[in-house]
Scaffold this active site. Structure first.
Site, mmCIF file in Angstrom:
data_model
loop_
_atom_site.group_PDB
_atom_site.id
_atom_site.type_symbol
_atom_site.label_atom_id
_atom_site.label_comp_id
_atom_site.label_asym_id
_atom_site.label_seq_id
_atom_site.Cartn_x
_atom_site.Cartn_y
_atom_site.Cartn_z
ATOM 1 N N GLY A 93 -29.749 66.208 -7.146
ATOM 2 C CA GLY A 93 -29.590 67.359 -6.269
ATOM 3 C C GLY A 93 -29.422 66.967 -4.816
ATOM 4 O O GLY A 93 -30.407 66.699 -4.125
ATOM 5 N N GLU A 99 -22.345 55.443 -8.502
ATOM 6 C CA GLU A 99 -21.679 56.618 -9.051
ATOM 7 C C GLU A 99 -20.166 56.539 -8.825
ATOM 8 O O GLU A 99 -19.374 56.786 -9.728
ATOM 9 C CB GLU A 99 -22.252 57.874 -8.392
ATOM 10 C CG GLU A 99 -21.639 59.163 -8.889
ATOM 11 C CD GLU A 99 -22.256 60.394 -8.220
ATOM 12 O OE1 GLU A 99 -22.417 60.386 -6.980
ATOM 13 O OE2 GLU A 99 -22.578 61.350 -8.938
ATOM 14 N N THR A 149 -25.938 68.028 -2.787
ATOM 15 C CA THR A 149 -25.018 68.924 -2.083
ATOM 16 C C THR A 149 -25.585 70.331 -1.905
ATOM 17 O O THR A 149 -26.234 70.869 -2.806
ATOM 18 C CB THR A 149 -23.693 69.005 -2.859
ATOM 19 O OG1 THR A 149 -23.212 67.679 -3.028
ATOM 20 C CG2 THR A 149 -22.654 69.825 -2.119
ATOM 21 N N THR A 173 -20.485 67.450 2.309
ATOM 22 C CA THR A 173 -20.631 66.012 2.416
ATOM 23 C C THR A 173 -21.414 65.602 3.663
ATOM 24 O O THR A 173 -21.827 64.473 3.810
ATOM 25 C CB THR A 173 -19.228 65.357 2.429
ATOM 26 O OG1 THR A 173 -18.483 65.907 1.350
ATOM 27 C CG2 THR A 173 -19.308 63.860 2.251
#
Lengths: 383, 249
Positions: free
Chosen positions: A119, A241, A121, A127
Site C-alpha cells: 500500500g 518490482e 499510492t 508517484t
C-alpha cells in the site's frame, strides 16, 4: 545464447500448460481471480523463490524469479495475480526484526500467509510519494491509521499488507522523504475494523482496489525497522518490482512473437503463407529485435540487483524498454492475426490489454524518462 | 527395492529436426536438448512406486556427454535419489548402451530396471530388450500398467491386438509405453534438492565396454515432403487409382 535456469523454466512451462487460454478467457469474462493457478504456483514452490532457505524458500536471486515470471507470461498465463507474493516480503526480509521474520517468512514461503499487497499510492499523491497523507498516530502500543490508498492490487487476496504511512507530517519532517514508516497490516483483523476494501473494475482482469482507513488499529510491534525511515525501506522493493515486471513484459513479447510467427507461417492467403510477405514478416522480426534488446537490459538490471549494486536507473530503463517492446509486439501480433487478433479464443486481445498496463504501472514511462533526463543526463529538473 | 532408470538426452520433442547438409546425421548444434519423453515416463513410474512404498531407492543413469548431467538432474528433481553418468562422447549404439547398463546392474543389483521403450532420436527400440537378453532377465515391454508385488511384477503391455498381461519374476526389465502415466513437472524445492543429490561420473571402460560403433550410417535424409491429396468421386475411381496410379492393388 543459452536461457537461464533451464530446469526451472521447463517446470514452469509444464505447470502453465495445465492453464490454457480457455482457463484465462473464462476468468477474464467474469473478472475472477485465478485462485487455482495461484495455488498451484504456491504449492510447487515457485512463489517462494526469493525467500532464503533458512525461512523455507528456495533462496535464489532475482534472476530466477525473473525467469519464472517470464515463462508464465510467455505461456499465455499472467503472473499479475501473484507476482507480488515473490517480492513484497523483501522489505520485511531486509529491514524486519528477527522476531518478525520468524513470525511471517516461513508462513509466506509455504503459502499459509499471502503477503502480496503493497500500500503506497494515494489518490492525491500518485508517484509523488513523499506527499502521501495516510497517517499513523502512535497511541501506546498501537498505531491509529487514517487515510486512503488507491490501485492497491490483490488486497482482497492477501493476508498481510505492507503499508507505507506518514508518522510525521511532511512539513514537520527534516526532509520530505523523512517521517514515513512501514507497517504490516493483518488484513483479516483489519477489514471491517477500520479498513474498507473496494474493488475497482478495470480494462483487464487485475484484482485492484482502493482502501479506506478510518481509525484502523495496528499493533506497534508491526512496525518494520525504525519509525520515520520507511521511504528508504520500500525503494529497494520497488527496484525488484520493476525488474520483475520487466521480465513479465519480456515473456509477453515472446508470447506475441511466438504466436505471430506461427500464424504467419501457417495462414495462407493468395496461395502462400502471409509470412512470406515482408510487410508481415518485418514487424515480427522488429519485435524480436526489440524484445531481445530489452531482455539484455532486464538481465543486466537483475544482475546488479543480485550483486547488491545500485540499480534504480537500470531497473527503470529495463522496465521502460521491456514494456515498450511488449507493446510493439502486442500491436504487431494483432495486426498479423487480422480479425482473429480480436477474437477472444486466440488470447491475443487479452494479452494485448494485459501488456498495456506495464507502461503505466508500477511506474509510468514519463517518470522514467524524467529520471533518466535529470538524474543520468544532468538536464534541468522539470518539477 | 532398488530401481534403476536409464535416461537419455535427446533433442527437445517440440523442435523440428534438421538433417545436416552432408547427410551424415541430424544437426544438433545450438538446439535445446531434453529428457527423452519415454524416459520421463519411466522416471515417473519409478517415483510413483517409491511413493507407494514399494521402492526404496531410484538410481538414474545416463550415458552420454557431460551435459547429460542435466538430464540426470531432471530425473533427480522428479524424485530419483542419485545419479550415475557414464561419460561417452559421440553416438552410442543400443548394444553398447545395453552392455554398459549390464555392468551397472551388476554393480548396483537393482530388482527392477525401468526404461523408455525407445528414444525419440533414432527410435531404435532395442536397448531394453538387449539388456534383458544380456542379463538373462524376464522383460515386459511397452508397459501400459505396472504392478509390483513381493517377488513379481505384473506388466500390462500394449500390443497390436490390444492389451496383454504378463507376470515376471524379479529381477526384471520393464519398458514404458506412452500411456503408462503422465510425468510430473518438478517443483521448485525439488529442483533445488536435486542440485545437492550425488551424481557419480564413470567411463564406459569402467564396465569394460568398447563403444566404437558397429554400424555404418550411409546417409540420413529428410522424409519426402507430403503431397496434397485428391478427392475421388466414386469407389470405382478409388479402386482404379489404387490399381493403376498407386500400384498397391
Amino acid at each position: 545464447m543459452a536461457e537461464s535456469f533451464p530446469e526451472i523454466r521447463a517446470s514452469v512451462r509444464r505447470l502453465c500448460a495445465e492453464f490454457p487460454g480457455a482457463y484465462w478467457q473464462a476468468l477474464d469474462r467474469d473478472r475472477i481471480y485465478p485462485t487455482e493457478f495461484v495455488e498451484t504456483l504456491t504449492r510447487e514452490g515457485f512463489l517462494s523463490v526469493l525467500i532464503p532457505e533458512a525461512y523455507g524458500g528456495a533462496g535464489l536471486g532475482l534472476g530466477a524469479a525473473a525467469a519464472i515470471l517470464e515463462e508464465i507470461h510467455r505461456s499465455g498465463c499472467n503472473g499479475g495475480a501473484c507476482h507480488a507474493q515473490m517480492y513484497t516480503m523483501g522489505t520485511l526480509l531486509r529491514y524486519g526484526s528477527e522476531v518478525q521474520k520468524q513470525a511471517f517468512l516461513p508462513k509466506i514461503a509455504s503459502g499459509a500467509l499471502r503477503l502480496q499487497a503493497f500500500g503506497v499510492t494515494e489518490p492525491t499523491s500518485g508517484t509523488d510519494t513523499t506527499r502521501l497523507r495516510t497517517f499513523a498516530r502512535r497511541e501506546g502500543d498501537r498505531y491509529i491509521v487514517n487515510g486512503q490508498k488507491i490501485w492497491i492490487s490483490r488486497a482482497e487476496h492477501s493476508d498481510l499488507m505492507v503499508l507505507l504511512v506518514r508518522t510525521t507530517a511532511r512539513e514537520d519532517a527534516a526532509k520530505p522523504s523523512d517521517g514515513m514508516s512501514v507497517l504490516i497490516v493483518d488484513m483479516k483483523e483489519a477489514v471491517g475494523r477500520g479498513l474498507t476494501v473496494r474493488p475497482i473494475r478495470t480494462m483487464l482482469n487485475h484484482a485492484t482496489t482502493e482502501l479506506f482507513f478510518d481509525d484502523l488499529e495496528v499493533p506497534a510491534e508491526n512496525l518494520i525497522g525504525v519509525e520515520g525511515q520507511g521511504f528508504r525501506y520500500i525503494l529497494e522493493g520497488m527496484n525488484a518490482e520493476r525488474i520483475l515486471i520487466a521480465a513479465e513484459c519480456i515473456g509477453d513479447g515472446r508470447f506475441f512473437i511466438d504466436r505471430a510467427g506461427a500464424y504467419a507461417k501457417d495462414r495462407e492467403v493468395f496461395g502462400r503463407p502471409i509470412g512470406a510477405n515482408q510487410g508481415v514478416q518485418f514487424p515480427i522480426a522488429r519485435a524480436y529485435v526489440q524484445v531481445s534488446a530489452a531482455a539484455l537490459m532486464v538481465d543486466h538490471a537483475a544482475a546488479l540487483f543480485e550483486a547488491g549494486e545500485p540499480c534504480g536507473t537500470e531497473a527503470n530503463m529495463a522496465k521502460m524498454a521491456a514494456s515498450e517492446a511488449s507493446w510493439f509486439a502486442a500491436d504487431m501480433c494483432v495486426q498479423t492475426h487480422g480479425g482473429f487478433g480480436f477474437a477472444e479464443a486466440f488470447d491475443i486481445e487479452r494479452k494485448f490489454r494485459e501488456t498495456r498496463l506495464y507502461q503505466v504501472a508500477p511506474i509510468s514511462t514519463n517518470l522514467i524518462l524524467s529520471h533518466v533526463a535529470t538524474h543520468v543526463l544532468g538536464l534541468p529538473k522539470s518539477f | 527395492m532398488k530401481v534403476l532408470v536409464p535416461v537419455k538426452r535427446v533433442l527437445d520433442y517440440n523442435l523440428k529436426v534438421k538433417v545436416k547438409s552432408d547427410q551424415s546425421g541430424v544437426d544438433l548444434s545450438n538446439l535445446k536438448m531434453a529428457m527423452n519423453p519415454f524416459c520421463e515416463i519411466a522416471v515417473e513410474e519409478a517415483v510413483r512406486l517409491k511413493e507407494k512404498g514399494v521402492v526404496t531407492e531410484i538410481v538414474a543413469v545416463s550415458i552420454g556427454p557431460e551435459q547429460a548431467q542435466e538430464t540426470i538432474r531432471t530425473a533427480l528433481a522428479m524424485g530419483a535419489d542419485r545419479g550415475i553418468l557414464v561419460k561417452v562422447d559421440g553416438d552410442v549404439e543400443p548394444l553398447a548402451v545395453a552392455k554398459i547398463l549390464k555392468g551397472i546392474v551388476e554393480a548396483e543389483s537393482p530388482q527392477l530396471v525401468i526404461l523408455g521403450k525407445q528414444a525419440i532420436d533414432d527410435d531404435a527400440n532395442q536397448t531394453g530388450q538387449m539388456l534383458a537378453a544380456l542379463l538373462g532377465w524376464p522383460q515386459g515391454t511397452f508397459a501400459f500398467k505396472i504392478d509390483v508385488a513381493s517377488d513379481k511384477v505384473t506388466v500390462t503391455r500394449e500390443v497390436d491386438g490390444g492389451l496383454q498381461t504378463v507376470a515376471l519374476n524379479l529381477p526384471a526389465i520393464v519398458t514404458t509405453d506412452l500411456r503408462l502415466n503422465e510425468p510430473r513437472y518438478a517443483s521448485l524445492p525439488n529442483i533445488m534438492k536435486a542440485k545437492k543429490k550425488p551424481i557419480d561420473v564413470k567411463a564406459a571402460a569402467d564396465y569394460g565396454v568398447d563403444t566404437a560403433p558397429r554400424l555404418k550410417v550411409l546417409k540420413v535424409t529428410e522424409p519426402p515432403k507430403r503431397q496434397g491429396g485428391v478427392k475421388v468421386k466414386t469407389v470405382a475411381e478409388l479402386v482404379d487409382k489404387l490399381k493403376n496410379e498407386a500400384g498397391v492393388l
